[in-house]
Design a protein around this motif. Structure first.
Motif, PDB file in Angstrom:
ATOM      1  N   THR A  41       0.830  -1.205   0.000  1.00  0.00           N
ATOM      2  CA  THR A  41       0.000   0.000   0.000  1.00  0.00           C
ATOM      3  C   THR A  41       0.864   1.254   0.000  1.00  0.00           C
ATOM      4  O   THR A  41       0.596   2.208  -0.736  1.00  0.00           O
ATOM      5  CB  THR A  41      -0.930  -0.017   1.232  1.00  0.00           C
ATOM      6  N   GLU A  83      -6.984   0.461  -1.120  1.00  0.00           N
ATOM      7  CA  GLU A  83      -7.233  -0.720  -0.291  1.00  0.00           C
ATOM      8  C   GLU A  83      -8.524  -0.514   0.498  1.00  0.00           C
ATOM      9  O   GLU A  83      -8.782   0.578   1.009  1.00  0.00           O
ATOM     10  CB  GLU A  83      -6.062  -0.888   0.690  1.00  0.00           C
ATOM     11  N   ASP A 159      -5.208  -1.682  -5.351  1.00  0.00           N
ATOM     12  CA  ASP A 159      -4.674  -2.164  -4.069  1.00  0.00           C
ATOM     13  C   ASP A 159      -5.569  -3.266  -3.503  1.00  0.00           C
ATOM     14  O   ASP A 159      -6.649  -2.991  -2.992  1.00  0.00           O
ATOM     15  CB  ASP A 159      -4.555  -0.995  -3.084  1.00  0.00           C
ATOM     16  N   GLU A 160      -5.123  -4.491  -3.624  1.00  0.00           N
ATOM     17  CA  GLU A 160      -5.826  -5.677  -3.109  1.00  0.00           C
ATOM     18  C   GLU A 160      -7.318  -5.708  -3.429  1.00  0.00           C
ATOM     19  O   GLU A 160      -8.162  -5.723  -2.539  1.00  0.00           O
ATOM     20  CB  GLU A 160      -5.632  -5.776  -1.592  1.00  0.00           C
TER      21      GLU A 160
END
Ligand SMILES: Nc1ncnc2c1ncn2[C@@H]1O[C@H](COP(=O)(O)OP(=O)(O)O)[C@@H](O)[C@H]1O
Ligand SMILES: [Mg+2]
Lengths: 234, 293
Positions: A41, A83, A159-160
């Motif tokens: 991140t 995220e 992000d993820e």
């Protein structure tokens, strides 16, 4: 298209990134995999200017964007899906999408971009008036991606996107990421779900406690013994 | 007879309450975006009253011009305060900007004492009220004016926040500053703008109250400032419709409470504050849970 040279960042006295270098070419999907707390991140936030860079340089399309304010970086063609999705929970789906196009003052153009987002995510069109905080996790992820696309990015940072979603939804989201890439957007995907990420990426980096410890084609990483053991649970 | 008196008290309460609401909006908007209680808001209000007063006494301008000038003066002051007293402390501990706010408040009170002296100044007589007759009830023209202006300002604010791009940016910034920046929003500008609008509303309240009570003095912000704050907490701090409702309820509570215990008029606000903090700390319209996704 994107190049990081020895990027170091700090949170207070703690060094989170200890000299990251990576390079992404136009049109590809690159992925950074790593465990929780590795600095994935932070890497994306450094690119967007949300965390300060202590030393090192970041170039986007040959231009130095190190230390630029986030809105300038966004207007230069980079969008991020943060995220945890970070949609605006008390606003409608429509308003979330409008905010994605905040820098675009051409209303017709915004409408066209929104139609494109609806083609990718038809469910968002049905939910247009709904308050975003009441969407399911998968729908919120779709909204977060749709919102980022509204900025017409040439580079999309993710992000993820698989975080907290059921496997079926993850695979449909990853299909769409591939589709977005095929229509010309370069992608930097950060994931703990190494299997999924490497299966769609062209190129991969392995991040461990703020350092890149491995880089190779996604194909090679998928078959690498160390990667298998540490990240693919084999 | 009873009805006429009752109606007059309701009008008094709504008039007072609408000015509390205008003040409360300033607190609540700033809190909504920065989670900061802007204690200098009382002095922003006082400054509005003085600028308005100067416009009518020195420059002999009409009321409308004085109102706009008061709003502009407060607006500029609010933006400057944010820039020099709060912005440098944005990454500091939460208590730092609070102390800075109290410092600014004391500084401005003393600056006003120095410039205007401690005695109250009166607005000229041509601003006094005429009674308007609506059949069986009488309304003071001044009360009507204050109510109408307050309502118009609140409608304007509502439209600004919900129908404009900058309003959307304000809401986004209040919900999530980091993500707002990722949308391309320059949050420093949005925060400045929020102070500008909140302060202008406080300045409008200053001018209106100055004219209503026919006086302005350097300490005039103290009680209305506190009451505006209580109104904001009552409505749910950070909640804009809540500030409007909180202001009106507080105004009515004060006027009707004063019928029974006039010497404790100013204490009513504090009683309300204590009750709210004890029984419903999130306020009447506050969110029950903090949504974090
Ligand atoms: N806001 C912060 N303040 C202090 N430390 C942080 C902050 N954010 C992340 N860190 C630390 O930086 C390191 C990298 O975090 P992060 O980039 O979030 O990792 P990842 O995304 O790979 O899980 C971790 O050790 C984490 O504890
Ligand atoms: Mg992370």
């Amino acid at each position: 298209m994107l190049k990081l040279e020895n990027v170091v960042t700090h949170y207070g006295n703690i060094q989170a990134l200890k000299g990251i270098s990576l390079e992404i070419s136009r049109g590809e999907i690159a992925t950074v995999i790593g465990a929780n707390g590795a600095g994935k991140t932070t890497t994306l936030k450094a690119i967007c200017g949300l965390v300060g860079v202590t030393s090192g340089k970041i170039f986007f399309e040959e231009k130095d964007i190190t230390g630029k304010p986030t809105p300038d970086i966004v207007s230069s063609g980079i969008a991020m899906v943060p995220e945890g999705r970070r949609i605006f929970p008390r606003m409608s789906v429509l308003e979330n999408l409008q905010l994605g196009a905040y820098l675009n003052n051409d209303k017709n153009d915004v409408r066209k971009d929104m139609e494109r987002v609806f083609e990718l995510f038809p469910i968002l069109k049905q939910r247009l008036k709904q308050v975003a905080g009441t969407l399911s996790g998968g729908e919120q992820q779709m909204l977060a991606i749709g919102r980022a696309l509204m900025a017409k990015p040439r580079l999309l940072l993710l992000d993820e996107p698989s975080m907290g979603l059921a496997p079926m939804i993850v695979s449909s989201i990853f299909d769409i990421i591939t589709e977005i890439n095929q229509s010309g957007t370069t992608i930097l995907l950060v994931e703990q779900n190494a299997q999924m990420a490497l299966s769609i990426a062209h190129k991969g980096y392995v991040l461990e406690t703020g350092r890149i410890v491995m880089e190779d084609t996604a194909e090679n990483l998928l078959h690498n013994e160390q990667v298998k053991k540490a990240y693919l649970g084999e | 007879m009873f009805f006429q008196q009752f109606f007059a008290q309701v009008m008094n309460g709504l008039t007072l309450g609408s000015t509390y609401a205008l003040i409360a909006l300033g607190y609540t908007m700033v809190y909504g975006i920065l989670e900061l209680i802007n204690f200098a808001h009382s002095e922003i209000y006082m400054t509005g009253a003085f600028v308005g007063l100067i416009m009518v006494t020195v420059y002999k301008l009409p009321f409308a011009a004085a109102l706009l000038a008061g709003m502009a003066g407060s607006c500029i002051l609010g933006v400057i305060i944010e820039k020099i007293a709060y912005r440098p402390l944005r990454k500091a501990t939460r208590i730092a900007p609070l102390i800075s706010a109290i410092g600014v408040s004391i500084f401005l009170q003393n600056a006003a004492l120095l410039v205007f002296g401690p005695q109250a100044r009166a607005f000229p007589a041509n601003f006094s009220a005429a009674a308007l007759n609506f059949g069986f009830v009488q309304i003071s023209s001044l009360q009507l004016l204050i109510l109408v202006i307050s309502v118009l300002l609140m409608i304007g604010l509502h439209l600004l926040i919900h129908r404009t791009k900058i309003g959307q940016a304000m809401r986004a910034t209040a919900q999530d500053k980091e993500t707002a920046q990722l949308m391309g929003i320059r949050i420093d500008r949005v925060i400045s703008f929020t102070f500008a609008i909140g302060s202008a509303l406080g300045g409008a309240a200053g001018v209106l109250v100055g004219v209503y009570f026919n006086s302005a003095d350097p300490m005039m912000g103290f009680f209305p400032g506190l009451k505006g704050f209580v109104a904001a907490v009552l409505g749910g701090i950070g909640n804009i419709p809540g500030a409007m409702v909180g202001g009106l309820i507080l105004g009515l509570a004060e006027v009707f409470g004063a019928v029974y215990m006039s010497q404790y008029k100013d204490a009513i606000a504090f009683a309300v504050l204590i009750l709210i903090l004890l029984f419903k700390p999130t306020g009447l319209m506050g969110r029950r849970i903090q949504e974090k996704v």
